[in-house]
Design a protein around this motif. Sequence first.
Motif, mmCIF file in Angstrom:
data_model
loop_
_atom_site.group_PDB
_atom_site.id
_atom_site.type_symbol
_atom_site.label_atom_id
_atom_site.label_comp_id
_atom_site.label_asym_id
_atom_site.label_seq_id
_atom_site.Cartn_x
_atom_site.Cartn_y
_atom_site.Cartn_z
ATOM 1 N N GLU A 102 59.271 39.998 40.490
ATOM 2 C CA GLU A 102 58.581 39.702 39.226
ATOM 3 C C GLU A 102 59.342 40.279 38.040
ATOM 4 O OE1 GLU A 102 54.385 40.616 39.017
ATOM 5 O OE2 GLU A 102 54.147 40.263 41.173
ATOM 6 N N THR A 147 55.376 41.751 50.169
ATOM 7 C CA THR A 147 54.571 41.980 48.966
ATOM 8 C C THR A 147 55.375 42.720 47.905
ATOM 9 O OG1 THR A 147 52.551 42.108 50.310
ATOM 10 C CG2 THR A 147 52.452 43.028 48.090
ATOM 11 N N TYR A 168 50.649 37.648 49.560
ATOM 12 C CA TYR A 168 51.109 38.581 50.590
ATOM 13 C C TYR A 168 50.351 39.905 50.565
ATOM 14 C CZ TYR A 168 54.613 35.916 53.010
ATOM 15 O OH TYR A 168 55.230 34.989 53.819
ATOM 16 N N LEU A 169 49.873 40.323 49.418
ATOM 17 C CA LEU A 169 49.057 41.533 49.378
ATOM 18 C C LEU A 169 47.766 41.332 50.164
ATOM 19 C CD1 LEU A 169 48.718 44.401 48.323
ATOM 20 C CD2 LEU A 169 47.692 43.445 46.240
ATOM 21 N N SER A 229 58.256 40.905 46.352
ATOM 22 C CA SER A 229 57.812 40.010 45.288
ATOM 23 C C SER A 229 57.485 40.783 44.007
ATOM 24 C CB SER A 229 56.592 39.210 45.761
ATOM 25 O OG SER A 229 56.222 38.239 44.810
ATOM 26 N N MET A 230 56.896 41.967 44.141
ATOM 27 C CA MET A 230 56.623 42.793 42.965
ATOM 28 C C MET A 230 57.907 43.103 42.209
ATOM 29 S SD MET A 230 53.882 45.576 44.452
ATOM 30 C CE MET A 230 52.206 45.138 44.911
ATOM 31 N N TYR A 246 56.275 34.271 41.272
ATOM 32 C CA TYR A 246 56.256 35.491 42.069
ATOM 33 C C TYR A 246 54.897 36.192 41.995
ATOM 34 C CZ TYR A 246 61.299 34.976 42.491
ATOM 35 O OH TYR A 246 62.549 34.508 42.779
ATOM 36 N N HIS A 276 52.085 46.828 38.746
ATOM 37 C CA HIS A 276 51.484 47.186 40.026
ATOM 38 C C HIS A 276 51.499 48.691 40.283
ATOM 39 C CE1 HIS A 276 51.326 42.963 41.134
ATOM 40 N NE2 HIS A 276 52.597 42.837 40.814
ATOM 41 N N THR A 308 52.977 37.449 45.220
ATOM 42 C CA THR A 308 52.551 38.836 45.422
ATOM 43 C C THR A 308 51.101 38.899 45.865
ATOM 44 O OG1 THR A 308 54.123 39.677 43.770
ATOM 45 C CG2 THR A 308 52.221 41.064 44.291
#
Length: 286
Positions: free
Chosen positions: A256, A249, A272-273, A252-253, A265, A144, A269
């Motif tokens: 991951e 978000t 929620y993003l 969760s990143m 996850y 990300h 992500t």
Amino acid sequence: MVRGLDCWSGPVEPEPLTGGITNLNFRVTDAGRNFVVRIGEDIPVHQVMRFNEVNAAKAAFKAGISPEIVYARPGVIVARFIEGGGALSADGVRAAGFIERFMPVLKACHREVPKYLRGPVLAFWVFHVLRDYAARLREEGSRHEPKLDGLVARAEELEKAVGKIDLVFGHNDLLPGNIIDDGSRLWLIDWEYSGFNSPLFDLANLASNSEFGEVEERRMLSLYFDGAVDADLWRRYSAMKAASLLRETMWSMVSELHSKIAFDYAAYTLDYLARFDRAYQTFRQL
């Protein structure tokens, strides 16, 4: 491990509980009484310190909003099981009458729990968390990484919009599953992210995680602040709502990369993003 805890009066057979995305949870019956056992070490990447969770949970029990902690050691917390209760879903949080029932619980968290806190306690400032997450994701080569500069810039904009805050003791993780309804009253559980914070974060966190509509949000704010919701409060709340979604978000990143829990996850992500993007665009229109 759970079987061998020295708090039991005799042999026990732990039953795994599903739904946790950070810890392993078990239900245990001992001498006719039911307990929940949470297994989880400190999680520095998420700023989770278990001493803080234990302190907060004990204070919340004394404030009358959380079950009693009967045993704790590093990596293990044993609490009384809430009989007749069940964790709520987002639909349950959005159900008619929930906001009216929950606001006294939230006010007790913010105003009564601090009276019973003892020893060191953490603060939770979402914008610090976001900066820390972004730095970690860059250092560890997250997939990300191309998004991070833009997300950090948005976080800085939101922090300015929130402005000066009142300080209360927040739960800071108001996912539906952390609210229990036993049929007569509501309880809060899972205090791992608790700490001193703005009341706007818990309000925004509750609404964003259960996808409240504007009508529900304004009723919630009116009940909490005992009055009409003016344009300034609405804008500051909307900024915090976007920040809450960005925190989930980026949580969760990071998960991951680090979590060993069997959970999707990557999909979390993306969900929620998308929620963050919608909330941010709504904020920008104010």
